[in-house]
Design an enzyme around this catalytic site. Structure first.
Site, mmCIF file in Angstrom:
data_model
loop_
_atom_site.group_PDB
_atom_site.id
_atom_site.type_symbol
_atom_site.label_atom_id
_atom_site.label_comp_id
_atom_site.label_asym_id
_atom_site.label_seq_id
_atom_site.Cartn_x
_atom_site.Cartn_y
_atom_site.Cartn_z
ATOM 1 C CG ASN A 72 -1.802 1.005 1.370
ATOM 2 O OD1 ASN A 72 -1.338 1.783 0.706
ATOM 3 N ND2 ASN A 72 -2.668 1.283 2.113
ATOM 4 C CD GLU A 125 -8.764 -0.699 4.778
ATOM 5 O OE1 GLU A 125 -9.168 0.113 3.811
ATOM 6 O OE2 GLU A 125 -8.828 -0.162 5.211
ATOM 7 N NE ARG A 154 -9.747 13.938 3.589
ATOM 8 C CZ ARG A 154 -9.512 12.150 3.512
ATOM 9 N NH1 ARG A 154 -10.634 11.854 3.847
ATOM 10 N NH2 ARG A 154 -8.029 12.480 2.872
ATOM 11 N N GLY A 180 -14.568 3.589 14.761
ATOM 12 C CA GLY A 180 -15.974 2.776 15.331
ATOM 13 C C GLY A 180 -15.288 1.621 15.999
ATOM 14 C CG HIS A 216 -13.858 3.051 7.076
ATOM 15 N ND1 HIS A 216 -12.886 2.072 7.288
ATOM 16 C CD2 HIS A 216 -12.624 3.563 7.427
ATOM 17 C CE1 HIS A 216 -11.634 2.729 6.965
ATOM 18 N NE2 HIS A 216 -11.812 3.286 7.331
ATOM 19 C CG LEU A 217 -17.119 6.339 12.776
ATOM 20 C CD1 LEU A 217 -17.735 5.908 13.794
ATOM 21 C CD2 LEU A 217 -17.525 7.393 11.707
ATOM 22 N N GLY A 218 -12.549 6.224 11.005
ATOM 23 C CA GLY A 218 -10.663 6.036 11.130
ATOM 24 C C GLY A 218 -10.347 7.850 10.692
ATOM 25 C CG ASN A 219 -6.791 10.503 10.606
ATOM 26 O OD1 ASN A 219 -7.513 11.888 11.613
ATOM 27 N ND2 ASN A 219 -5.396 11.377 10.066
ATOM 28 C CE LYS A 272 0.323 2.798 6.102
ATOM 29 N NZ LYS A 272 -0.421 3.059 6.306
ATOM 30 N NE ARG A 278 -6.386 1.937 0.295
ATOM 31 C CZ ARG A 278 -6.664 3.405 0.838
ATOM 32 N NH1 ARG A 278 -5.274 3.505 1.811
ATOM 33 N NH2 ARG A 278 -7.729 3.658 0.515
ATOM 34 N NE ARG A 306 -5.528 7.701 19.778
ATOM 35 C CZ ARG A 306 -4.831 6.351 19.192
ATOM 36 N NH1 ARG A 306 -3.926 5.636 20.146
ATOM 37 N NH2 ARG A 306 -4.419 7.077 17.894
ATOM 38 C CG ASP A 340 -6.108 10.515 18.135
ATOM 39 O OD1 ASP A 340 -6.461 10.332 18.597
ATOM 40 O OD2 ASP A 340 -4.610 10.521 17.194
ATOM 41 C CG HIS A 397 -12.917 4.459 3.292
ATOM 42 N ND1 HIS A 397 -13.708 5.300 3.945
ATOM 43 C CD2 HIS A 397 -11.610 4.595 3.756
ATOM 44 C CE1 HIS A 397 -12.508 6.654 4.631
ATOM 45 N NE2 HIS A 397 -11.384 5.660 4.368
HETATM 46 P P1 AMP Z 1 -7.651 4.884 11.558
HETATM 47 O O1 AMP Z 1 -7.373 5.320 10.672
HETATM 48 O O2 AMP Z 1 -8.635 3.314 11.505
HETATM 49 O O3 AMP Z 1 -6.114 4.503 12.166
HETATM 50 O O4 AMP Z 1 -8.110 5.439 13.004
HETATM 51 C C1 AMP Z 1 -8.353 6.910 13.587
HETATM 52 C C2 AMP Z 1 -8.884 7.185 14.521
HETATM 53 O O5 AMP Z 1 -9.442 5.973 15.183
HETATM 54 C C3 AMP Z 1 -8.216 8.608 15.069
HETATM 55 O O6 AMP Z 1 -8.971 9.972 15.305
HETATM 56 C C4 AMP Z 1 -7.632 7.738 16.686
HETATM 57 O O7 AMP Z 1 -7.940 8.244 17.262
HETATM 58 C C5 AMP Z 1 -9.035 6.806 16.672
HETATM 59 N N1 AMP Z 1 -8.557 5.588 17.776
HETATM 60 C C6 AMP Z 1 -7.966 4.515 17.701
HETATM 61 N N2 AMP Z 1 -8.249 4.152 18.879
HETATM 62 C C7 AMP Z 1 -8.381 4.416 19.624
HETATM 63 C C8 AMP Z 1 -8.770 4.548 21.073
HETATM 64 N N3 AMP Z 1 -8.484 3.149 21.478
HETATM 65 N N4 AMP Z 1 -9.639 5.160 21.449
HETATM 66 C C9 AMP Z 1 -10.138 6.160 20.715
HETATM 67 N N5 AMP Z 1 -10.233 7.075 19.467
HETATM 68 C C10 AMP Z 1 -9.174 6.402 18.485
#
Ligand code: AMP
Length: 379
Positions: free
Chosen positions: A7, A364, A241, A333, A208-211, A14, A91, A285, A283, A180
Site C-alpha cells: 500500500n 483491508e 476534512r 468505530g 468506517h470511522l478512521g482518520n 506499507k 491497494r 483520543r 485524533d 474505503h
Molecule cells: P484509523 O484511520 O482507522 O487508524 O483510525 C484513526 C482514528 O481512530 C483516530 O482518530 C484515533 O484517535 C482513533 N482511535 C484509535 N484508537 C482509539 C482508541 N483506543 N480510542 C479512541 N479513538 C481511537
C-alpha cells in the site's frame, strides 16, 4: 500460498505478508518518509518482534527493494527466498468507472490507472510507482490491483450523479465514486457472517470511522450509496476534512480570505473536521480527553461528528427500506463504544428495535491478499 500486500502513499510504503490459507499475517511493516530526510523502516513479525531502522530511501522503487530485503533477511526475515511470494496485491485508490472488481495487472491496466491520475492526483501516482517497482523486483510474480472505489461501482446513476450540467460528467467523469470500498466490503461480509445470514440477503449500513470517515448503504451485498464523493472530502466530518458543506463557501472564502483554489482545498482537507472545530487535534483520543476536561469546542466537534453519522444513517435507512445492521469499524468505530451506544439509543425508536448495532474490526490488507490469491489461482 504467500501473498504480499503493498500500500503505497505519497511518502510511505506499507506491506503485509500473508499466508492466505491460514488467514495469518507473517510480518508487516512500513517504509516512512520516502523521498525526505530521515527515512526509516519499521518491521514486525511474530518471531522477531518489532524492528526500527533509519535508512536512506529516495523513492518508492528503493522502498520496495528495502521491503524485499527485509522479508528475506537471513536473521530477521521470514522467507528464505523471494520466490516464495506467489502474488503481490496492491491497494490502488482510484479505479474510475473502469474497475468494479480487483484485477490482474498488465500493461493496459497500468495505462488505465495512469489515466485516473487526473481523478486522484495525490493517490494514484505512488500506487503506480509501487506497482512498477514490484514488477521489477518481484519479476514474474503476478500482481493484482485492488481498488478503493471498486465496491461502490454498483451505485445506481441516480445516487452517483451530481446536479451540475451533465456535459461535465461526460467531459471529466465528474460523479460520486466513493472510497474505503475494501473496508466496507470486508465488514459487510463479516457482519453477514455474524448475523448467520447470506451476504446476498442482508441490508447493512457500514460506517468506517478512521482518520478518514465514510458510510455506505449496502443492499444484498452491493453498495448502493456512500458518503464520499468525487474525492474523499464529501460526507461525514473527519479528522481534518470538513465533509459536507455548502459549495458556495469555496468562492466566499476565496474572496473574503483572499485564498487561492489550492489554499481553500488545503483548508477543507487538512485544517477542518475534528481538528478545525476543536482547535486541539484530529485524533479522537485527544478530543475525548479534552471533553473530560470540560473543553466546550472539543464537545462541539464530537457532537457534530456523531450528529452527522446519525443523519446519514437515517437517510440510508430511507434508501434501503429495511436495515438488518449498522456496522461500525476502523480506529474510532472499533474503539469508542459510546458512539455505537448513542446511535443505538437515539435510532432504535426509528428502527423499531429490529436493527443490530455492531462493531467489527476491519482488515483491508487481508481482503486484498484474499482477492489476489483468488485471481492468481484462477490464472
Ligand atoms: P484509523 O484511520 O482507522 O487508524 O483510525 C484513526 C482514528 O481512530 C483516530 O482518530 C484515533 O484517535 C482513533 N482511535 C484509535 N484508537 C482509539 C482508541 N483506543 N480510542 C479512541 N479513538 C481511537
Amino acid at each position: 500460498m504467500l501473498i504480499l500486500v503493498v500500500n503505497c502513499g505519497s511518502s510511505s510504503a506499507k506491506y503485509d505478508l500473508f499466508d492466505v490459507e491460514k488467514e495469518a499475517s507473517l510480518c508487516r511493516g512500513s517504509v516512512e518518509r520516502i523521498g525526505e530526510e530521515g527515512s526509516s523502516l519499521t518491521h514486525e513479525s511474530g518471531e522477531n518482534g518489532k524492528i526500527h531502522r533509519d535508512l536512506s530511501c529516495p523513492d518508492h522503487h528503493r522502498a520496495i527493494e528495502i521491503i524485499r530485503d527485509m522479508i528475506t533477511d537471513p536473521e530477521k526475515g521470514v522467507l528464505k527466498d523471494v520466490s516464495e511470494v506467489t502474488g503481490v496485491g496492491h491497494r490502488v485508490v482510484h479505479g474510475g468507472e473502469k474497475f468494479n472488481t480487483s484485477t490482474l495487472i498488465n500493461a493496459e491496466v497500468i495505462d488505465t490507472i495512469e489515466r485516473f491520475v487526473e481523478l486522484a492526483p495525490l493517490h494514484n501516482p505512488p500506487s503506480l510507482e509501487g506497482i512498477r517497482g514490484c514488477m521489477k523486483i518481484f519479476s514474474g510474480v503476478p500482481q493484482v490491483a485492488v481498488f478503493d472505489t471498486a465496491f461502490h461501482q454498483s451505485m445506481p446513476d441516480h445516487a452517483f450523479t451530481y446536479g451540475i450540467p451533465y456535459e461535465l460528467y461526460e467531459k471529466y467523469r465528474i460523479r460520486k465514486y466513493g472510497f474505503h470500498g475494501t473496508s466496507h466490503r470486508y465488514v459487510a461480509r463479516k457482519a453477514a457472517e455474524e448475523l448467520g445470514r447470506d451476504p446476498g440477503e442482508v441490508n447493512l449500513i457500514t460506517v468506517h470511522l478512521g482518520n478518514g470517515c465514510s458510510i455506505a448503504a449496502v443492499q444484498k451485498g452491493k453498495s448502493v450509496d456512500t458518503s464520499m464523493g468525487f474525492t474523499p472530502l464529501e460526507g461525514l466530518l473527519m479528522g481534518t476534512r470538513s465533509g459536507d458543506l455548502d459549495p458556495a463557501l469555496v468562492t466566499f472564502l476565496m474572496q473574503r480570505e483572499d485564498l487561492s483554489a489550492e489554499e481553500v482545498n488545503d483548508l477543507m482537507n487538512k485544517k477542518s473536521g475534528l481538528l478545525g472545530l476543536s482547535g486541539i487535534s484530529n485524533d479522537m483520543r485527544d478530543i475525548l480527553g479534552a471533553i473530560d476536561e470540560g473543553n466546550a469546542r472539543a464537545e462541539l466537534a464530537y457532537d457534530v461528528f456523531v450528529y452527522r453519522i446519525k443523519k446519514y444513517i437515517g437517510s440510508y435507512a430511507a434508501v434501503l427500506g429495511r436495515v438488518d445492521a449498522v456496522v461500525l469499524t476502523a480506529g474510532i468505530g472499533e474503539n469508542v463504544p459510546r458512539i455505537k451506544e448513542q446511535l443505538e439509543r437515539e435510532l432504535n425508536p426509528m428502527f423499531g428495535g429490529s436493527t443490530r448495532f455492531m462493531s467489527i474490526g476491519t482488515n483491508e490488507e487481508l481482503l486484498i491478499a484474499k482477492d489476489t490469491y483468488k485471481i492468481v489461482n484462477s490464472e
